[in-house]
Design a protein around this motif. Sequence first.
Motif, short mmCIF file in Angstrom:
data_model
loop_
_atom_site.label_atom_id
_atom_site.label_comp_id
_atom_site.label_asym_id
_atom_site.label_seq_id
_atom_site.Cartn_x
_atom_site.Cartn_y
_atom_site.Cartn_z
N VAL A 45 0.86 -1.18 0.00
CA VAL A 45 0.00 0.00 0.00
C VAL A 45 0.91 1.23 0.00
O VAL A 45 1.89 1.28 0.74
CB VAL A 45 -0.91 0.01 1.25
N GLN A 48 -1.45 -2.55 -4.46
CA GLN A 48 -1.87 -3.50 -3.45
C GLN A 48 -3.20 -3.03 -2.90
O GLN A 48 -3.28 -1.94 -2.33
CB GLN A 48 -0.82 -3.54 -2.33
N ALA A 84 -2.33 2.12 4.97
CA ALA A 84 -2.67 3.21 4.05
C ALA A 84 -2.10 4.55 4.50
O ALA A 84 -1.85 5.43 3.69
CB ALA A 84 -4.19 3.32 3.91
N ALA A 122 -2.13 5.50 -3.12
CA ALA A 122 -2.52 4.52 -2.11
C ALA A 122 -3.70 3.66 -2.57
O ALA A 122 -3.72 2.46 -2.35
CB ALA A 122 -2.87 5.22 -0.81
N TRP A 123 -4.68 4.28 -3.20
CA TRP A 123 -5.89 3.56 -3.56
C TRP A 123 -5.98 3.27 -5.05
O TRP A 123 -6.93 2.64 -5.50
CB TRP A 123 -7.14 4.37 -3.15
#
Lengths: 453, 270
Positions: free
Chosen positions: A237, A250, B123, B203-204
Amino acid sequence: MIRFLSSLKLTIFLLSLIILLSVIGTLIPQGEDPGFYQTYLPRWSGIILSLQLDHLYRSSLFLSVAFFFLLNILFCSLRQLPVKLKQLRGEIKFIPPGVQSVAVRKLASSFSDWFEASPDSLLAELRQRHYQIKIKKSGEKKTLLAQKERPGLFGPEIVHLAIMIIIVGGLISALFSQRIELALTEGQTADLPGKNFSFRLDRFTIDYYPDGSIKSWKSLVSILEQGQVKKQKIIEVNHPLKYDGLNFFQMSYGFDWDRTKVELEIISGNSAVRQLTLKVGEKVQLDSSLTLSLLNFIPDFTLDPGGRPTSRSAEANNPAVLVLVSREGAPVYQGWLFYYHPESNQIQQQPGSELAISLKKFEAPLFSGLEAASDPGLNLVWLGCALLFLGLLACFYLNYRQMVIGLRPGEKPVFSAHSRHNQTTFYQELERLLEVRPDSAINSDRKNEGKTK
Amino acid sequence: MNEFPLLLISFIIYILVMLSGFASFFGFKAKWSRISYTLAIAGFVVQSAGLLVRTIVSGHAPFTNMYESINFLSWSCVLVIIIFQRKFRLEKAWPYLWLLIVALMALVSSPLLPKNVTPLVPALQSYWLWLHVSVTLLGEAFLAVAFVASILYLAAGRSSAGNSEAQKKQENYDLIAYRAVAAGFPLFTLGALVFGMIWASRAWGRYWSWDPKEVWSLITWLFYALYLHTRLVMGWKGKRSALIAIIGFLAALFTFFGVNYLLSGLHSYV
């Protein structure tokens, strides 16, 4: 029509409408099935579904508002730009408020005298204060155009261009971005459609903090071209892998329950205990006539409203297996066995049951949830973001200033001084500039006064 | 080691800052103002030390849960108030702005907010946490100053009619509000929207997901866009401008608190 499309009233209306629609979008749950709205919002479901408020940000209503907003910004900029370019060339004279005031008249006469008597010293002082200077001479007419922090004049246009670029980039993303979800267990390889490489998960690890919460999930992956490892990297991440226009992220992890391996304990009538290990879909011969098949595994057993077994989640909260025992091909018993609640095992509850079967262990391979994404709108969006911030800085922190002095013998000099922000401060700045006027220019002050009167 | 005692000390100092600020309304104006300003600097130093201790103890940025974030927001507000006082002279707005700080600090030190250090979920492990949250909260601190100045503008509206001295003071509130928005808006744009988008994309895997927090920061941003357009182009000033600045900040507050407690989404860890 163009006047309407470029009007500020429309801007205010559209901004308000976008705010209103956005608020509605956070109040109505998005992306649910039509049935969800009929069940939970029966009075509103008609409106919600007909106006597409269940996926509001992709609805034709929202997109058309966004489209008009884009047009509004575009036309507004197109109308402003030529005006500003003319201002930049000194072709439009600003007439700032209070132009008639005594202070401004004094500035006008002092500066035009200075420009007439000792232009070089005026230009030198202006240059020292970072003014860009243009001098035009046509016939006897002589015009000075001094400007400072010129990008500040175009701040709003830069911001508007940036917003248009971001909206266009967003549309391109929405229409053309591609996302492939990959759920791989260690050693598995995925082929990517349209790409000449494949993607292999070599190792997947989860690290924990001392308190048991998750610290990181890491996938060691390889990019393979014709069986050759081209690149190897750990994806986690916040640390995606970029390869050949695709970004690998990820996203999640979990257990591949379809490939669960279970261990069953079987106690038959003569009390012999047997351990069996098998996978979902497998069949085992128990003795010369009895066979056992493992039909299904559910990690979090529950019954749906229709009474059918289903899984509440992907977590192993209530694992259960469905087994079928047959004698010479004819089913004898079929029932669910529960890991945490063996007392509910259905096999034993059947009358005349000569077998006691229980679920002792279960093990599913861990998979790493990855996403391969290509987004052709991304670079436009980043360009727009950079311009947006620079444009805002230009709007608020660059103060465009312009001074024009026009001289023609025998006529009253033309003078204008304008700044985008804080006109008064600009006048004060010019007054301070007058303090460094050379004596020769001040002396000519009186001479000129005599002449013009 | 624990930052909480330092935080309480700064809270007490801030109360004194506010009280001495209000005291200046009743006499010995210069003296009280000087005391108030000196105390403000002292409180700011103590709170900064508290932030530093928290960062060292937790090993991560001091704004990863509600307690830390509100503490950081109040620290940012103090910084902004001091900057404004030095650059523009806040005059009568000064003690009212400290009322806001005292309210925030009361919330921070109340037992409502859990104060334990929790390890970061995957995250949040990114330097973008520092950039995204600190710049956003700093921007919101400016917007908070605009909010208080706008309320003061509206409150002064009743008494200033026909009184040129009072009118001048009232116009000063309007100017403070505008200057605060002029600084807060670009910072909010950079921190909340631009840095948020960059981080989300890393991150996403997508820079914009129409997550409630994202939508509400866009709504906040649009309100201030409305404020600037009505003001700069349509020449709105005073009352109507003040109302938009107030609603804009309420939207920012909802983005900060309301979305976390009332709407669920991707940003649910703070």
